[in-house]
Design a protein around this motif. Structure first.
Motif, PDB file in Angstrom:
ATOM      1  N   UNK A  76       0.782  -1.224   0.000  1.00  0.00           N
ATOM      2  CA  UNK A  76       0.000   0.000   0.000  1.00  0.00           C
ATOM      3  C   UNK A  76       0.818   1.280   0.000  1.00  0.00           C
ATOM      4  N   UNK A  77       2.115   1.177  -0.013  1.00  0.00           N
ATOM      5  CA  UNK A  77       2.954   2.375   0.005  1.00  0.00           C
ATOM      6  C   UNK A  77       3.597   2.683  -1.339  1.00  0.00           C
ATOM      7  N   UNK A  78       3.364   1.824  -2.304  1.00  0.00           N
ATOM      8  CA  UNK A  78       3.908   2.055  -3.638  1.00  0.00           C
ATOM      9  C   UNK A  78       2.815   2.586  -4.544  1.00  0.00           C
ATOM     10  N   UNK A  79       3.167   3.538  -5.383  1.00  0.00           N
ATOM     11  CA  UNK A  79       2.223   4.170  -6.311  1.00  0.00           C
ATOM     12  C   UNK A  79       2.700   3.919  -7.738  1.00  0.00           C
ATOM     13  N   UNK A  80       1.751   3.510  -8.521  1.00  0.00           N
ATOM     14  CA  UNK A  80       2.055   3.211  -9.922  1.00  0.00           C
ATOM     15  C   UNK A  80       1.252   4.166 -10.778  1.00  0.00           C
ATOM     16  N   UNK A  81       1.931   4.991 -11.557  1.00  0.00           N
ATOM     17  CA  UNK A  81       1.264   5.965 -12.394  1.00  0.00           C
ATOM     18  C   UNK A  81       1.060   5.489 -13.815  1.00  0.00           C
ATOM     19  N   UNK A  82       1.231   4.236 -14.031  1.00  0.00           N
ATOM     20  CA  UNK A  82       1.066   3.662 -15.357  1.00  0.00           C
ATOM     21  C   UNK A  82       2.357   3.500 -16.104  1.00  0.00           C
ATOM     22  N   UNK A  83       3.358   4.242 -15.631  1.00  0.00           N
ATOM     23  CA  UNK A  83       4.666   4.142 -16.288  1.00  0.00           C
ATOM     24  C   UNK A  83       5.751   3.712 -15.310  1.00  0.00           C
ATOM     25  N   UNK A  84       5.753   4.321 -14.120  1.00  0.00           N
ATOM     26  CA  UNK A  84       6.803   4.049 -13.139  1.00  0.00           C
ATOM     27  C   UNK A  84       6.189   3.758 -11.786  1.00  0.00           C
ATOM     28  N   UNK A  85       7.029   3.132 -10.961  1.00  0.00           N
ATOM     29  CA  UNK A  85       6.663   2.821  -9.586  1.00  0.00           C
ATOM     30  C   UNK A  85       7.596   3.609  -8.684  1.00  0.00           C
ATOM     31  N   UNK A  86       7.032   4.238  -7.695  1.00  0.00           N
ATOM     32  CA  UNK A  86       7.845   5.111  -6.830  1.00  0.00           C
ATOM     33  C   UNK A  86       8.687   4.315  -5.826  1.00  0.00           C
ATOM     34  N   UNK A  87       9.517   3.382  -6.331  1.00  0.00           N
ATOM     35  CA  UNK A  87      10.349   2.554  -5.434  1.00  0.00           C
ATOM     36  C   UNK A  87      11.432   3.378  -4.756  1.00  0.00           C
ATOM     37  N   UNK A  88      11.928   4.381  -5.475  1.00  0.00           N
ATOM     38  CA  UNK A  88      13.036   5.144  -4.927  1.00  0.00           C
ATOM     39  C   UNK A  88      12.593   6.124  -3.866  1.00  0.00           C
ATOM     40  N   UNK A  89      11.381   6.600  -3.952  1.00  0.00           N
ATOM     41  CA  UNK A  89      10.919   7.629  -3.019  1.00  0.00           C
ATOM     42  C   UNK A  89      10.268   7.072  -1.774  1.00  0.00           C
ATOM     43  N   UNK A  90      10.092   5.790  -1.717  1.00  0.00           N
ATOM     44  CA  UNK A  90       9.437   5.178  -0.561  1.00  0.00           C
ATOM     45  C   UNK A  90      10.472   4.709   0.441  1.00  0.00           C
ATOM     46  N   UNK A  91      10.319   5.152   1.663  1.00  0.00           N
ATOM     47  CA  UNK A  91      11.242   4.730   2.726  1.00  0.00           C
ATOM     48  C   UNK A  91      10.661   3.528   3.454  1.00  0.00           C
ATOM     49  N   UNK A  92      11.418   2.461   3.463  1.00  0.00           N
ATOM     50  CA  UNK A  92      10.969   1.230   4.107  1.00  0.00           C
ATOM     51  C   UNK A  92      11.885   0.951   5.286  1.00  0.00           C
ATOM     52  N   UNK A  93      11.309   0.884   6.488  1.00  0.00           N
ATOM     53  CA  UNK A  93      12.087   0.568   7.694  1.00  0.00           C
ATOM     54  C   UNK A  93      11.913  -0.915   8.034  1.00  0.00           C
ATOM     55  N   UNK A  94      12.947  -1.739   7.741  1.00  0.00           N
ATOM     56  CA  UNK A  94      12.928  -3.184   8.045  1.00  0.00           C
ATOM     57  C   UNK A  94      14.091  -3.507   8.998  1.00  0.00           C
TER      58      UNK A  94
END
Length: 534
Positions: A76-94
Motif C-alpha cells: 500500500x505504500x507504492x504508487x504506480x502511475x502507469x509508467x513508473x513505480x515510486x520505489x526510490x521515493x518510498x522509505x521502508x524501515x525493516x
C-alpha cells in the motif's frame, strides 16, 4: 551369484585370518577404535541429519519471515502511475533480519519488472542487482520454491491505485546455508576421525598396560629357558585376575617340573653309581675267568682248544666292554681319577704298539712329540687307542693312518687321521653320542669308542673335534688338552720326533720311546714285534 558368494566368503576368510595374525594389543586397540568409530559415526550421522533439517528449516523460515516483513513494509505504500513505480521515493524501515546479505528483491507487474533491491531502500547493506537472475515473473503468485540456487518467497503486493496488484519476489542464496552445513559436516567428520584415532591410541596404551604382566611372564619364561632353572621366581601381578591365576599356575607347574627333575636326577645318579660299582666289581671275576681260559687254551688241544679260544675272545671283549662302561659311568658320576703329569707322546707310542698285531694291513705313521698334560694315564691311553682302533677298523686294507702329538699355544694337540672313506655328514653330527655305529665294522663295535674319547677329553678339561682333512678325504680327529705347566719339561731327542720321559715307566717304556723316536713311519706288525722284543 554363486561365484560372487564364493568370492565374498573367501575375502571374509582372508580378512579374518589376517586379523588373527595381528598382535593381541593391536586387535584390542583396533576393536576399541572400530567400536568408537561406529558409535561416533552413528552419532555424527544423526546429528548431521538433524542439523541439516534444522538449519534448512530455519533458513526457510527466515526467508518467509523476511518476505512477509517486506510485504508489510511495502504493501500500500507504492504508487504506480502507469509508467513508473515510486520505489526510490518510498522509505521502508525493516529490521536487520529482513536485510540479509546477497538477498535479491524483485517487483513484477504481470510480465513487467517494475523495480529491484537497488531501488528499495533497506536498512543495512544490500546485495547488488544481478541482471542474470529472475528476469521474468515467478510461476506462482504466493508461496516458496527453490530456483537458480536461491530460496525464493513470492508475495502479493498491493500498489496504488487499488485495482493494481504486483508480485513481490524475495530470494536468498542457498550457498550461505550450504557453507554452514559444509562446515558442520567437516567438524563432524573431523570429530569422528579424531575420536577414532584417539580411541586407537588409548586402546594401544591400555592394551600395553594390560599385557605388561604377560610380558613380564614371557621374560621370566625366557630366562628359565636360558638358565634351565625352573626354581626361578615368576612375577605375580598385584591384581587378582586371570593373569595372576596364570602366574600361579605356571609357578606351580615349574615347581612340579623342578621336583620331577630332581627325582629323575637322583634316580639317574643312583643308576650311575650302580653302573660304576657293578662295572668295577665285574672286573675282578672277569680277570679270574680270563686267567683260567688262558690256562685252558694252553693245556687243551683240538676242538676243545678252539672252544676255549672262542670263550677267551668273548671274555676279552666282555672285559673291554665292562671297562668302557666303567669309564663312562665314572664320567657320569663325576668320579675323577687322580691326575699326574703324563706325556702324550708316550701314550701314543704305547697305544700304537698295542694296536700293532691287529693293524698288519694298515700303514701307521706316528709322529710323537713331547706334550705333557695333567691326566689319568689309563684314561688317556684308552682315548688314543680308541681313535687308532676306529681308524683301523673302519678303513679298508692298505689305508694310511697318521697320528701325531704336539704342543701349541698352551695346549697339547693329538691328531689322528686316515685316508679312508670318511664319516657320512648325517652321522658326523652324532658321532660322539653313545651307541652310534656306522655299520662298517660288521656290527663288531659297541658304539662307545668315540663317546669314551669325548668323555675322557672333557674330564681333562679338553675338547675333541671332527674336522675336515686338508685334501677333503678321510677322517680327522683333533684332541686339545691344556698343557701341564707344573711338570718338568725334558728336552726332546731323536731324529724324527722329540719324545720326553717322566722317569716312571721303566726300561720297557724307555725302549718304546726309543722305537717311536727312531721311526715315524712303520706298519702295525713292525710296531708289535718291536714291543714284544722290548
Amino acid at each position: 551369484m554363486a561365484s560372487l558368494g564364493s568370492y565374498i566368503r573367501s575375502a571374509a576368510r582372508a580378512t579374518f585370518s589376517a586379523y588373527k595374525s595381528l598382535p593381541i594389543r593391536w586387535r584390542l586397540a583396533g576393536g576399541s577404535a572400530a567400536l568408537t568409530f561406529v558409535i561416533l559415526a552413528s552419532f555424527a550421522s544423526i546429528v548431521g541429519v538433524l542439523t541439516t533439517r534444522q538449519v534448512r528449516g530455519q533458513f526457510n523460515d527466515e526467508v518467509r519471515s523476511a518476505a512477509d516483513q517486506l510485504q508489510q513494509g511495502l504493501n500500500g505504500k507504492l504508487h504506480y502511475n502507469g509508467l513508473n513505480l515510486n520505489c526510490k521515493s518510498t522509505t521502508v524501515h525493516l529490521n536487520d533480519y529482513a536485510t540479509a546479505e546477497h538477498a535479491q528483491i524483485r517487483i513484477f507487474d504481470h510480465d513487467e519488472l517494475l523495480c529491484t533491491q537497488d531501488q528499495v531502500r533497506l536498512k543495512g547493506a544490500k546485495a547488488p542487482f544481478d541482471t542474470r537472475l529472475f528476469k521474468t515473473p515467478p510461476d506462482v503468485n504466493v508461496g516458496s520454491f527453490t530456483s537458480d540456487g536461491y530460496r525464493v518467497a513470492v508475495r502479493s503486493l498491493a500498489i496504488q491505485p487499488i485495482d493494481n496488484d504486483a508480485e513481490l519476489l524475495y530470494a536468498r542464496p542457498l550457498s550461505d546455508v550450504d557453507h554452514t552445513l559444509a562446515r558442520v559436516q567437516f567438524f563432524l567428520v573431523l570429530g569422528v576421525v579424531g575420536g577414532t584415532i584417539l580411541a586407537l591410541l588409548a586402546g594401544l596404551a591400555t592394551a600395553q598396560r594390560a599385557t605388561r604382566p604377560i610380558v613380564e611372564l614371557t621374560l621370566a619364561a625366557r630366562e628359565i629357558e636360558r638358565t634351565r632353572d625352573p626354581s626361578l621366581h615368576i612375577p605375580h601381578p598385584e591384581a587378582s585376575d586371570e593373569i595372576a591365576e596364570l602366574a600361579s599356575t605356571l609357578e606351580g607347574m615349574l615347581g612340579a617340573l623342578d621336583a620331577s627333575r630332581g627325582e629323575t636326577e637322583a634316580m639317574l645318579d643312583r643308576q650311575r653309581e650302580f653302573v660304576a660299582d657293578a662295572s668295577h666289581e665285574l672286573r675282578t671275576p672277569l680277570t679270574s675267568v680270563l686267567a683260567n681260559l688262558e690256562l685252558l687254551t694252553e693245556e687243551l688241544s683240538g676242538e676243545q682248544a678252539e672252544t676255549a679260544e672262542a670263550a677267551l675272545r668273548s671274555t676279552r671283549r666282555m672285559r673291554r666292554l665292562v671297562g668302557d662302561l666303567l669309564l663312562l659311568a665314572r664320567a657320569d658320576a663325576k668320579r675323577v681319577q687322580p691326575h699326574w703329569p703324563t706325556d702324550l707322546a708316550d701314550v701314543l707310542t704305547e697305544a700304537a704298539a698295542e694296536l700293532g698285531p691287529v693293524a698288519d694291513d694298515h700303514e701307521l705313521i706316528i709322529d710323537a712329540n713331547h706334550a705333557v698334560v695333567a691326566g689319568a694315564r689309563d684314561d688317556l691311553h684308552r682315548l688314543v687307542l680308541n681313535l687308532l682302533e676306529n681308524a683301523v677298523r673302519h678303513t679298508p686294507s692298505g689305508t694310511n693312518v697318521r697320528a701325531s702329538t704336539s704342543a701349541r699355544d698352551g695346549e697339547a694337540v693329538l691328531v689322528v687321521e686316515d685316508d679312508g672313506p670318511g664319516i657320512p655328514p648325517e652321522l658326523g653330527r652324532r658321532v660322539f653320542e653313545r651307541f652310534v655305529r656306522s655299520g662298517r665294522d660288521g656290527g663288531r663295535g659297541s658304539g662307545l669308542g668315540l663317546a669314551i674319547v669325548s668323555a675322557v677329553a672333557e674330564s681333562h678339561d679338553g675338547s675333541v673335534a671332527l674336522e675336515q682333512p686338508a685334501d677333503g678325504t678321510g677322517t680327522r680327529f683333533v684332541i686339545r688338552i691344556p698343557l701341564d705347566r707344573s711338570a718338568e719339561v725334558v728336552q726332546p731327542h731323536g731324529a724324527n720326533g722329540t719324545n720326553g720321559t717322566n722317569g716312571t715307566n721303566g726300561a720297557g717304556d724307555a725302549d718304546e720311546r726309543a722305537v717311536a723316536a727312531q721311526t715315524s713311519t712303520t706298519t702295525g706288525s713292525t710296531i708289535g714285534r718291536r714291543r714284544r722284543r722290548s
